[in-house]
Design a protein around this motif. Structure first.
Motif, PDB file in Angstrom:
ATOM      1  N   THR A   1     -49.862 -43.215  64.484  1.00 53.90           N
ATOM      2  CA  THR A   1     -50.184 -43.897  63.224  1.00 53.90           C
ATOM      3  C   THR A   1     -51.107 -43.050  62.372  1.00 53.90           C
ATOM      4  O   THR A   1     -50.908 -42.915  61.151  1.00 53.90           O
ATOM      5  CB  THR A   1     -50.830 -45.259  63.527  1.00 53.90           C
ATOM      6  N   ARG A   2     -52.123 -42.443  63.012  1.00 54.35           N
ATOM      7  CA  ARG A   2     -53.050 -41.611  62.238  1.00 54.35           C
ATOM      8  C   ARG A   2     -52.341 -40.408  61.641  1.00 54.35           C
ATOM      9  O   ARG A   2     -52.600 -40.020  60.495  1.00 54.35           O
ATOM     10  CB  ARG A   2     -54.203 -41.168  63.128  1.00 54.35           C
ATOM     11  N   LEU A   3     -51.451 -39.793  62.437  1.00 54.92           N
ATOM     12  CA  LEU A   3     -50.713 -38.653  61.906  1.00 54.92           C
ATOM     13  C   LEU A   3     -49.837 -39.059  60.721  1.00 54.92           C
ATOM     14  O   LEU A   3     -49.799 -38.360  59.694  1.00 54.92           O
ATOM     15  CB  LEU A   3     -49.849 -38.036  63.002  1.00 54.92           C
ATOM     16  N   LEU A   4     -49.132 -40.194  60.868  1.00 52.78           N
ATOM     17  CA  LEU A   4     -48.259 -40.633  59.782  1.00 52.78           C
ATOM     18  C   LEU A   4     -49.073 -40.964  58.535  1.00 52.78           C
ATOM     19  O   LEU A   4     -48.659 -40.644  57.408  1.00 52.78           O
ATOM     20  CB  LEU A   4     -47.453 -41.847  60.237  1.00 52.78           C
ATOM     21  N   VAL A   5     -50.215 -41.617  58.710  1.00 51.98           N
ATOM     22  CA  VAL A   5     -51.043 -41.958  57.553  1.00 51.98           C
ATOM     23  C   VAL A   5     -51.528 -40.696  56.849  1.00 51.98           C
ATOM     24  O   VAL A   5     -51.463 -40.575  55.615  1.00 51.98           O
ATOM     25  CB  VAL A   5     -52.221 -42.843  57.991  1.00 51.98           C
ATOM     26  N   ARG A   6     -51.984 -39.744  57.626  1.00 55.59           N
ATOM     27  CA  ARG A   6     -52.516 -38.521  57.020  1.00 55.59           C
ATOM     28  C   ARG A   6     -51.404 -37.674  56.399  1.00 55.59           C
ATOM     29  O   ARG A   6     -51.586 -37.113  55.310  1.00 55.59           O
ATOM     30  CB  ARG A   6     -53.277 -37.722  58.068  1.00 55.59           C
ATOM     31  N   ILE A   7     -50.275 -37.578  57.088  1.00 55.10           N
ATOM     32  CA  ILE A   7     -49.155 -36.843  56.493  1.00 55.10           C
ATOM     33  C   ILE A   7     -48.669 -37.540  55.237  1.00 55.10           C
ATOM     34  O   ILE A   7     -48.374 -36.891  54.217  1.00 55.10           O
ATOM     35  CB  ILE A   7     -48.020 -36.691  57.522  1.00 55.10           C
ATOM     36  N   GLY A   8     -48.578 -38.884  55.300  1.00 58.00           N
ATOM     37  CA  GLY A   8     -48.159 -39.626  54.117  1.00 58.00           C
ATOM     38  C   GLY A   8     -49.119 -39.430  52.961  1.00 58.00           C
ATOM     39  O   GLY A   8     -48.699 -39.248  51.799  1.00 58.00           O
TER      40      GLY A   8
ATOM     41  N   VAL B   1     -42.498 -36.844  64.023  1.00 55.50           N
ATOM     42  CA  VAL B   1     -43.735 -37.123  64.774  1.00 55.50           C
ATOM     43  C   VAL B   1     -43.410 -37.876  66.053  1.00 55.50           C
ATOM     44  O   VAL B   1     -43.956 -37.594  67.126  1.00 55.50           O
ATOM     45  CB  VAL B   1     -44.725 -37.902  63.895  1.00 55.50           C
ATOM     46  N   ARG B   2     -42.506 -38.850  65.969  1.00 52.97           N
ATOM     47  CA  ARG B   2     -42.136 -39.605  67.160  1.00 52.97           C
ATOM     48  C   ARG B   2     -41.518 -38.677  68.222  1.00 52.97           C
ATOM     49  O   ARG B   2     -41.844 -38.773  69.411  1.00 52.97           O
ATOM     50  CB  ARG B   2     -41.152 -40.713  66.794  1.00 52.97           C
ATOM     51  N   ARG B   3     -40.638 -37.800  67.773  1.00 54.92           N
ATOM     52  CA  ARG B   3     -39.982 -36.896  68.721  1.00 54.92           C
ATOM     53  C   ARG B   3     -40.985 -35.915  69.312  1.00 54.92           C
ATOM     54  O   ARG B   3     -40.945 -35.612  70.507  1.00 54.92           O
ATOM     55  CB  ARG B   3     -38.845 -36.132  68.030  1.00 54.92           C
ATOM     56  N   GLN B   4     -41.891 -35.394  68.466  1.00 56.06           N
ATOM     57  CA  GLN B   4     -42.850 -34.422  68.965  1.00 56.06           C
ATOM     58  C   GLN B   4     -43.890 -35.051  69.889  1.00 56.06           C
ATOM     59  O   GLN B   4     -44.391 -34.382  70.808  1.00 56.06           O
ATOM     60  CB  GLN B   4     -43.563 -33.731  67.789  1.00 56.06           C
TER      61      GLN B   4
ATOM     62  N   THR C   1     -49.891 -48.640  67.279  1.00 51.86           N
ATOM     63  CA  THR C   1     -51.056 -49.443  66.916  1.00 51.86           C
ATOM     64  C   THR C   1     -51.892 -48.702  65.889  1.00 51.86           C
ATOM     65  O   THR C   1     -51.800 -47.475  65.750  1.00 51.86           O
ATOM     66  CB  THR C   1     -51.886 -49.737  68.163  1.00 51.86           C
ATOM     67  N   PRO C   2     -52.760 -49.442  65.168  1.00 47.30           N
ATOM     68  CA  PRO C   2     -53.530 -48.796  64.097  1.00 47.30           C
ATOM     69  C   PRO C   2     -54.346 -47.615  64.566  1.00 47.30           C
ATOM     70  O   PRO C   2     -54.585 -46.688  63.805  1.00 47.30           O
ATOM     71  CB  PRO C   2     -54.399 -49.938  63.570  1.00 47.30           C
ATOM     72  N   GLY C   3     -54.829 -47.633  65.796  1.00 47.96           N
ATOM     73  CA  GLY C   3     -55.666 -46.534  66.260  1.00 47.96           C
ATOM     74  C   GLY C   3     -54.913 -45.455  66.995  1.00 47.96           C
ATOM     75  O   GLY C   3     -55.532 -44.515  67.496  1.00 47.96           O
ATOM     76  N   SER C   4     -53.591 -45.542  67.060  1.00 43.03           N
ATOM     77  CA  SER C   4     -52.840 -44.568  67.843  1.00 43.03           C
ATOM     78  C   SER C   4     -52.732 -43.256  67.091  1.00 43.03           C
ATOM     79  O   SER C   4     -52.880 -43.175  65.866  1.00 43.03           O
ATOM     80  CB  SER C   4     -51.440 -45.101  68.150  1.00 43.03           C
TER      81      SER C   4
ATOM     82  N   ALA D   1     -39.032 -38.221  52.856  1.00 42.09           N
ATOM     83  CA  ALA D   1     -39.935 -37.360  53.620  1.00 42.09           C
ATOM     84  C   ALA D   1     -40.725 -38.157  54.648  1.00 42.09           C
ATOM     85  O   ALA D   1     -40.956 -37.694  55.773  1.00 42.09           O
ATOM     86  CB  ALA D   1     -40.889 -36.636  52.668  1.00 42.09           C
ATOM     87  N   GLY D   2     -41.162 -39.372  54.268  1.00 40.38           N
ATOM     88  CA  GLY D   2     -41.900 -40.203  55.223  1.00 40.38           C
ATOM     89  C   GLY D   2     -41.054 -40.583  56.424  1.00 40.38           C
ATOM     90  O   GLY D   2     -41.517 -40.541  57.567  1.00 40.38           O
ATOM     91  N   GLY D   3     -39.791 -40.953  56.153  1.00 40.80           N
ATOM     92  CA  GLY D   3     -38.912 -41.275  57.275  1.00 40.80           C
ATOM     93  C   GLY D   3     -38.671 -40.073  58.172  1.00 40.80           C
ATOM     94  O   GLY D   3     -38.701 -40.183  59.405  1.00 40.80           O
ATOM     95  N   ALA D   4     -38.438 -38.904  57.529  1.00 41.61           N
ATOM     96  CA  ALA D   4     -38.226 -37.696  58.327  1.00 41.61           C
ATOM     97  C   ALA D   4     -39.468 -37.341  59.134  1.00 41.61           C
ATOM     98  O   ALA D   4     -39.384 -36.955  60.311  1.00 41.61           O
ATOM     99  CB  ALA D   4     -37.841 -36.525  57.414  1.00 41.61           C
TER     100      ALA D   4
END
Length: 505
Positions: free
Chosen positions: A10-17, A185-188, A4-7, A177-180
């Motif tokens: 998601t925040r980690l992926l957005v910031r890493i991206g 992130v999902r695994r961690q 979800t947007p607030g999870s 890189a985004g997919g990786a």
């Protein structure tokens, strides 16, 4: 853990991206700018070579400021611009080579665009109408001034191509890189998701129930202290342990309160019944005396009234003593010799009851001294002897033993009577526990009130000790264990006194 947007994921992926985009964009921009600077340097080198070549050719005719013969012939790059300058920086003559190396004269507008360029050898960028953007420079040798220029089209084209390639490579790299990162992130965060699921399951548990069973725990694999999620999982497990312990303790407390309330209700009911019996007897005898009908000998009546009054007084005193001991009031602290106290109690029991055999045994390896309330201890011993007298038949042998060891002082009262029924053994020290549960007895001496042994146990506990019992047919033994007195610098009794043994029928 959801996406979800607030999870957190998601925040980690957005910031890493965002960080990856910024880094890749900076790298691509840096590469394009570095390549453009390199191409400009190469172009400037060619430009200076062309300017120096032109200056060397026109130096052969220094007085002709319209001489552009150095453009004649081949070997010039396509789009080479050459011009002569006067002392004011105006273009006196100019031409540009075409695809066939044939020079074309510059138009007035094109000459005007080149006006004001100082012949100092510094490359500059100018837009020439009809020709495009040029890199131009001017040189001066002994008053002979020339201007040369090369088009920037090749540089711009190569730069644009590089930018497109960089953009494509960057986009592909970002996608990979985004997919990786998403997979990593999902695994961690998967252990953290399991921790969250466990916490949600615990939150749904009906903690208000009397029995909740064992609450779920975070798997041991997700409690690794080397990771943040593992530390969270371990902390959650500890929290669940504390919650279960607190719940169990609360339930135990509620059970203790419930038992205490039941015990209090039973105590009040039993005390009321016990007090009602002597009060009813006293009232009956009083009415008999007041009635005045018939010859009534007052002596036995008053003896019965006195006996019932004594019984009621003893019951009230026992209840008051138990209440004071339950409140935890400090007892008088004096040094008491258990050997003398028990010996005196045995002699009194012999005097009161000659139908039993009373014996005293002293086994003293140390002075039998304790610190406490002598009247209370005397009452405890008297209750044990009275209990043996009341619940054993005539001819029973009762042995009161005092033992003094290094760690404790022990009083034993043993008899060879019929023993205590097994169903009463666990509750023998409870209040109002009687072998005969009926409340109607033939007389004051027909049975106790059920408080004697409860008083013994309460007095022992108030002195830091405890009371116990073991019973079988032919052998019943009550024990009272007490801590020794702090001061023991007292002479031991003589050997004869230490192992004294007396007997009387």
């Amino acid at each position: 853990m959801s996406g979800t947007p607030g999870s957190l994921r998601t925040r980690l992926l957005v910031r890493i991206g965002a960080a990856l985009v910024a880094v890749c964009a900076a790298m691509a921009l840096t590469g394009v700018l570095a390549q453009r600077a390199y191409l400009l340097d190469r172009l400037d080198d060619r430009l200076m070579d062309a300017a120096e070549h032109g200056l060397a050719r026109v130096s052969l005719r220094p007085h002709d400021d319209r001489d552009l013969t150095f453009l004649d012939g081949g070997g010039h790059p396509d789009g080479l611009l050459a011009a002569r300058l006067d002392a004011h920086g105006a273009v006196t003559a100019g031409a540009v080579t075409g695809p066939d190396a044939t020079p074309r004269n510059l138009t007035p507008g094109q000459r005007a665009a080149l006006r004001g360029i100082a012949p100092d050898g510094t490359p500059r960028t100018r837009t020439v109408p009809g020709l495009g953007t040029y890199r131009v420079t001017g040189l001066d040798a002994s008053g002979v001034r020339v201007l040369a220029g090369l088009p920037l089209d090749d540089v711009r084209e190569m730069t644009n191509r590089l930018a497109v390639v960089e953009a494509a490579v960057t986009a592909a790299g970002l996608a990979v890189a985004g997919g990786a990162c998403a997979v990593a992130v999902r695994r961690q965060l998967r252990p953290l998701g399991r921790v969250a699921a466990t916490a949600a399951e615990v939150a749904r548990a009906p903690l208000g129930r009397e029995r909740i069973g064992r609450l779920p725990r975070v798997p041991e694999a997700d409690t690794d202290p080397g990771s943040e999620a593992g530390r969270v999982g371990a902390a959650l497990n500890r929290l669940i342990d504390h919650a279960e312990t607190a719940h169990a303790e609360r339930r135990r407390g509620e059970e203790r309160v419930r038992r205490s309330e039941e015990r209090m209700r039973r105590l009040l009911a039993d005390a009321g019944h016990e007090l009602r019996t002597p009060l009813a007897a006293i009232v009956g005898y009083a009415e008999l005396m007041n009635r005045g009908t018939g010859p009534v000998d007052p002596a036995p009546v008053w003896r019965r009234v006195a006996a019932e009054s004594a019984r009621m007084t003893g019951l009230v005193e026992d209840l008051l003593l138990l209440a004071r001991l339950d409140e935890g009031r400090p007892l008088p602290a004096t040094e008491v010799d258990l050997a003398a106290l028990v010996a005196e109690a045995v002699w009194q029991a012999r005097a009161a009851d000659e139908e039993h055999t009373w014996r005293l045994a002293l086994r003293l390896d140390a002075p039998a001294l304790v610190t406490g309330d002598e009247p209370a201890l005397r009452k405890a011993v008297a209750n044990l002897l009275a209990n043996a007298r009341a619940h054993t038949p005539p001819g029973t042998t009762v042995v009161a033993t005092v033992e003094a060891g290094a760690e404790c002082r022990l009083i034993r009262v043993r008899d060879d009577g019929p023993g205590i029924p097994p169903h009463l053994l666990a509750t023998v020290f409870d209040r109002f526990t009687r072998a005969d549960p009926s409340r109607s007895r033939s007389g004051p001496e027909a049975g106790g009130s059920g408080l004697g042994l409860a008083v013994v146990e309460a007095i022992a506990s108030a002195h830091g000790g405890h009371a116990g019992v073991r019973s079988a047919p032919g052998h019943t033994e009550f024990t009272v264990e007490l801590p020794p007195a702090a001061r023991t610098e007292v002479e031991l009794p003589s050997p004869a006194g230490a192992m004294g043994l007396s007997e009387r029928r």
